[in-house]
Design an enzyme around this catalytic site. Structure first.
Site, PDB file in Angstrom:
ATOM      1  N   ASP A 125       0.885  -0.999  -0.575  1.00 23.14           N
ATOM      2  CA  ASP A 125      -0.194  -0.179  -0.252  1.00 23.14           C
ATOM      3  C   ASP A 125       0.802   0.886   0.333  1.00 23.14           C
ATOM      4  OD1 ASP A 125      -2.284   1.170  -0.248  1.00 23.14           O
ATOM      5  OD2 ASP A 125      -3.010   1.205   2.602  1.00 23.14           O
TER       6      ASP A 125
ATOM      7  N   ASN B 227     -10.708  -2.475  -6.396  1.00 21.42           N
ATOM      8  CA  ASN B 227      -9.638  -1.695  -6.770  1.00 21.42           C
ATOM      9  C   ASN B 227     -10.354  -1.764  -8.310  1.00 21.42           C
ATOM     10  OD1 ASN B 227      -6.676  -3.091  -5.638  1.00 21.42           O
ATOM     11  ND2 ASN B 227      -7.605  -1.199  -5.164  1.00 21.42           N
TER      12      ASN B 227
HETATM   13  C1  FPP Z   1      -2.029   0.007  -3.498  1.00 22.96           C
HETATM   14  O1  FPP Z   1      -1.147   1.791  -3.625  1.00 22.96           O
HETATM   15  C2  FPP Z   1      -1.605  -0.993  -4.203  1.00 22.96           C
HETATM   16  C3  FPP Z   1      -1.566  -1.420  -5.224  1.00 22.96           C
HETATM   17  C4  FPP Z   1      -3.139  -1.890  -5.225  1.00 22.96           C
HETATM   18  C5  FPP Z   1      -1.402  -2.212  -6.788  1.00 22.96           C
HETATM   19  C6  FPP Z   1       0.408  -2.853  -6.425  1.00 22.96           C
HETATM   20  C7  FPP Z   1       0.844  -2.971  -7.235  1.00 22.96           C
HETATM   21  C8  FPP Z   1       1.836  -3.875  -8.190  1.00 22.96           C
HETATM   22  C9  FPP Z   1       3.039  -3.252  -7.144  1.00 22.96           C
HETATM   23  C10 FPP Z   1       2.689  -3.534  -9.609  1.00 22.96           C
HETATM   24  C11 FPP Z   1       3.123  -4.797  -9.862  1.00 22.96           C
HETATM   25  C12 FPP Z   1       2.332  -5.783  -9.321  1.00 22.96           C
HETATM   26  C13 FPP Z   1       2.922  -6.798  -9.321  1.00 22.96           C
HETATM   27  C14 FPP Z   1       2.767  -8.196  -8.401  1.00 22.96           C
HETATM   28  C15 FPP Z   1       4.116  -7.404 -10.680  1.00 22.96           C
HETATM   29  P1  FPP Z   1      -2.431   1.795  -3.697  1.00 22.96           P
HETATM   30  O2  FPP Z   1      -2.202   2.784  -5.177  1.00 22.96           O
HETATM   31  O3  FPP Z   1      -3.872   1.894  -2.830  1.00 22.96           O
HETATM   32  O4  FPP Z   1      -1.645   3.549  -2.776  1.00 22.96           O
HETATM   33  P2  FPP Z   1      -2.284   4.803  -2.392  1.00 22.96           P
HETATM   34  O5  FPP Z   1      -2.566   3.915  -0.987  1.00 22.96           O
HETATM   35  O6  FPP Z   1      -1.729   5.754  -1.795  1.00 22.96           O
HETATM   36  O7  FPP Z   1      -3.528   5.364  -3.022  1.00 22.96           O
END
Ligand code: FPP
Length: 249
Positions: free
Chosen positions: A24, A72
């Protein structure tokens, strides 16, 4: 503390067999750098690589990463599309590295609803790494704990309807065998980055006894040292499973 010094503090005989991670803070990290959210996801891949490598080097058997939840899809279309493409890109780039390191890829979640190219890249990666033995990297994609438990309830009902199973045969093991994590040990440690202290519908059944570790570090900045720190913290805790301290000795 320095990475090697932290690593040497880990008791390899008391490693968690399965570590689950809620990645996150990608969006907030990007914002901090004056960049679009997707920049955060792209940099999050470095953290995925670091955690996978660190876990395999230590001898952890399973790592499960929450890469995309059923919730998501509510994000802006542009971000969802970019995330799906990033997954395809990352998978096609990293499968060879997974093979070289003897790491098996697995996925949990409702994969059939993913875009075709993402679904295909995933199935391809899973097939190409299926015989690897050192560690299993599980990607939770279009996954939620409540979805998974609901699916288990449906499949158990089907078996009852067909006479394969009697209601009195249902116990925690039977239910566990109808979850997408069947055959895997439950995670002993759950890490969430970015300072949020929620479970967000992740592995609800499986984390019944997991130790929870929350860190303020945003996911794109999460490195091996942070991962070691989480394990050290876990190893300092006393896991009682409902017993008293005296009963454990
Ligand atoms: C959460 O941060 C992150 C995600 C929902 C996506 C995670 C994906 C990756 C790291 C990309 C690639 C993954 C793999 C396994 C190859 P957020 O967007 O919720 O952050 P925020 O809470 O600050 O908005």
């Amino acid at each position: 503390m320095e990475q090697q010094a932290l690593k040497s503090q880990i008791d390899l005989d008391k490693l968690p067999r399965h570590i689950a991670v809620i990645m996150d803070g990608n969006g907030r990290w990007a914002k901090q750098h004056g960049k679009p959210r997707v920049f955060g996801h792209k940099n999050g891949v470095t953290a995925v690589r670091e955690v996978t490598e660190a876990a395999a080097e230590l001898g952890v058997e399973y790592v499960t990463l929450y890469a995309f939840s059923t919730e998501n899809w509510k994000r802006p279309k542009l971000e969802v599309g970019a995330l799906m493409r990033l997954l395809v890109e990352t998978l096609s780039k990293e499968i060879e590295t997974l093979n070289k390191n003897n790491i098996r890829l697995k996925a949990i979640g409702d994969l059939s609803k993913l875009p075709d190219i993402t679904h295909k890249a995933l199935l391809d990666g899973i097939a190409k790494t299926q015989h690897n033995k050192r560690m299993t990297l599980v990607l939770a994609l279009n996954y939620s704990g409540r979805w998974e438990i609901t699916e288990a309830a449906k499949s158990l009902s089907e078996q009852i309807k067909s006479g394969e199973l009697a209601p009195e045969d249902i116990n925690q093991d039977t239910l566990g065998r109808h979850l997408s994590t069947k055959g895997m040990p439950d995670p002993e440690l759950l890490i969430r980055t970015s300072g949020e202290t929620r479970i967000s519908n992740f592995l609800l059944w499986q984390i019944a006894y997991a130790e929870l570790y929350f860190t303020p570090t945003y996911w794109p900045e999460f490195r091996k040292a942070h991962f070691y720190q989480a394990i050290i913290d876990y190893q300092r805790r006393e896991r009682r499973f409902g017993k008293t301290s005296e009963q454990l000795v």
